[in-house]
Scaffold this motif. Sequence first.
Motif, PDB file in Angstrom:
ATOM      1  N   MET A 123      12.778  32.068  50.569  1.00 47.66           N
ATOM      2  CA  MET A 123      12.198  32.544  51.828  1.00 47.66           C
ATOM      3  C   MET A 123      10.869  31.832  52.096  1.00 47.66           C
ATOM      4  O   MET A 123      10.594  31.406  53.221  1.00 47.66           O
ATOM      5  N   LEU A 124      10.066  31.676  51.068  1.00 54.17           N
ATOM      6  CA  LEU A 124       8.784  30.984  51.223  1.00 54.17           C
ATOM      7  C   LEU A 124       8.979  29.502  51.559  1.00 54.17           C
ATOM      8  O   LEU A 124       8.183  28.919  52.292  1.00 54.17           O
ATOM      9  N   GLU A 135      15.763  34.266  57.385  1.00 53.48           N
ATOM     10  CA  GLU A 135      16.839  35.089  56.810  1.00 53.48           C
ATOM     11  C   GLU A 135      18.203  34.430  56.998  1.00 53.48           C
ATOM     12  O   GLU A 135      19.023  34.422  56.076  1.00 53.48           O
ATOM     13  N   GLU A 136      18.440  33.840  58.187  1.00 55.42           N
ATOM     14  CA  GLU A 136      19.706  33.137  58.424  1.00 55.42           C
ATOM     15  C   GLU A 136      19.850  31.959  57.463  1.00 55.42           C
ATOM     16  O   GLU A 136      20.926  31.739  56.899  1.00 55.42           O
ATOM     17  N   SER A 148      21.449  41.217  50.226  1.00 49.88           N
ATOM     18  CA  SER A 148      21.592  42.280  51.223  1.00 49.88           C
ATOM     19  C   SER A 148      20.359  42.348  52.118  1.00 49.88           C
ATOM     20  O   SER A 148      19.310  41.771  51.804  1.00 49.88           O
ATOM     21  N   GLU A 149      20.468  43.075  53.223  1.00 57.64           N
ATOM     22  CA  GLU A 149      19.323  43.294  54.110  1.00 57.64           C
ATOM     23  C   GLU A 149      18.194  43.992  53.352  1.00 57.64           C
ATOM     24  O   GLU A 149      17.024  43.686  53.562  1.00 57.64           O
ATOM     25  N   ALA A 155      12.002  41.598  49.584  1.00 57.88           N
ATOM     26  CA  ALA A 155      11.384  40.288  49.343  1.00 57.88           C
ATOM     27  C   ALA A 155      10.208  40.054  50.300  1.00 57.88           C
ATOM     28  O   ALA A 155       9.160  39.561  49.879  1.00 57.88           O
ATOM     29  N   TRP A 156      10.355  40.416  51.577  1.00 56.66           N
ATOM     30  CA  TRP A 156       9.239  40.279  52.526  1.00 56.66           C
ATOM     31  C   TRP A 156       8.053  41.116  52.062  1.00 56.66           C
ATOM     32  O   TRP A 156       6.904  40.651  52.093  1.00 56.66           O
ATOM     33  N   ASP A 157       8.324  42.348  51.626  1.00 55.72           N
ATOM     34  CA  ASP A 157       7.246  43.226  51.139  1.00 55.72           C
ATOM     35  C   ASP A 157       6.581  42.614  49.904  1.00 55.72           C
ATOM     36  O   ASP A 157       5.363  42.664  49.750  1.00 55.72           O
ATOM     37  N   PHE A 158       7.396  42.052  49.040  1.00 51.52           N
ATOM     38  CA  PHE A 158       6.883  41.441  47.810  1.00 51.52           C
ATOM     39  C   PHE A 158       5.984  40.246  48.134  1.00 51.52           C
ATOM     40  O   PHE A 158       4.938  40.065  47.508  1.00 51.52           O
TER      41      PHE A 158
END
Length: 167
Positions: A123-124, A135-136, A148-149, A155-158
Amino acid sequence: MLENHAKLMHFFASSDEIIGRKKLQKIIYILKKCNVPFEERYQFHFYGPYSEELTLRIEELCNLGFINETREEKKNYYQYRYRLTDAGVDFLNHYQVEFPDIGEPVAKMKERSSRFLELVSTMLYFEHLPREEVEEKVLTVKSKQNYSEEEMEEAWDFIEEMRHTTH
């Protein structure tokens, strides 16, 4: 040259022990993306961001006797453990380099699975894109992982938590 090696040794001094090559790669990448001053360049690879430079520096530190790499045989694979040696500690005591305190974020990452850290680092890697596109992209390049969602949201929170604890 030695400054980058010393930064890695500071990382190992902060982490006690890192278990797994993939986990090691992902933790360093996540720290780098959170503005910890690591210089290693990364490319996208099978398991997300990967740095050949990091692999070579770790190998050099092992050859110098500053980092200990232990290979353990598991059921159908090998696992590697890394820790700073006494010689590495002595070197760090004589080679001063400015480096932030990363003990807390490293401890939090060590608690997480390599699979989760692979998600976070991927993601980063694509963070220059809008969130939806990130995300896509993850679902495309990591389709076999079936994230999963809920995992994406976690992961975003992390990522936010890591950015907060490294400043």
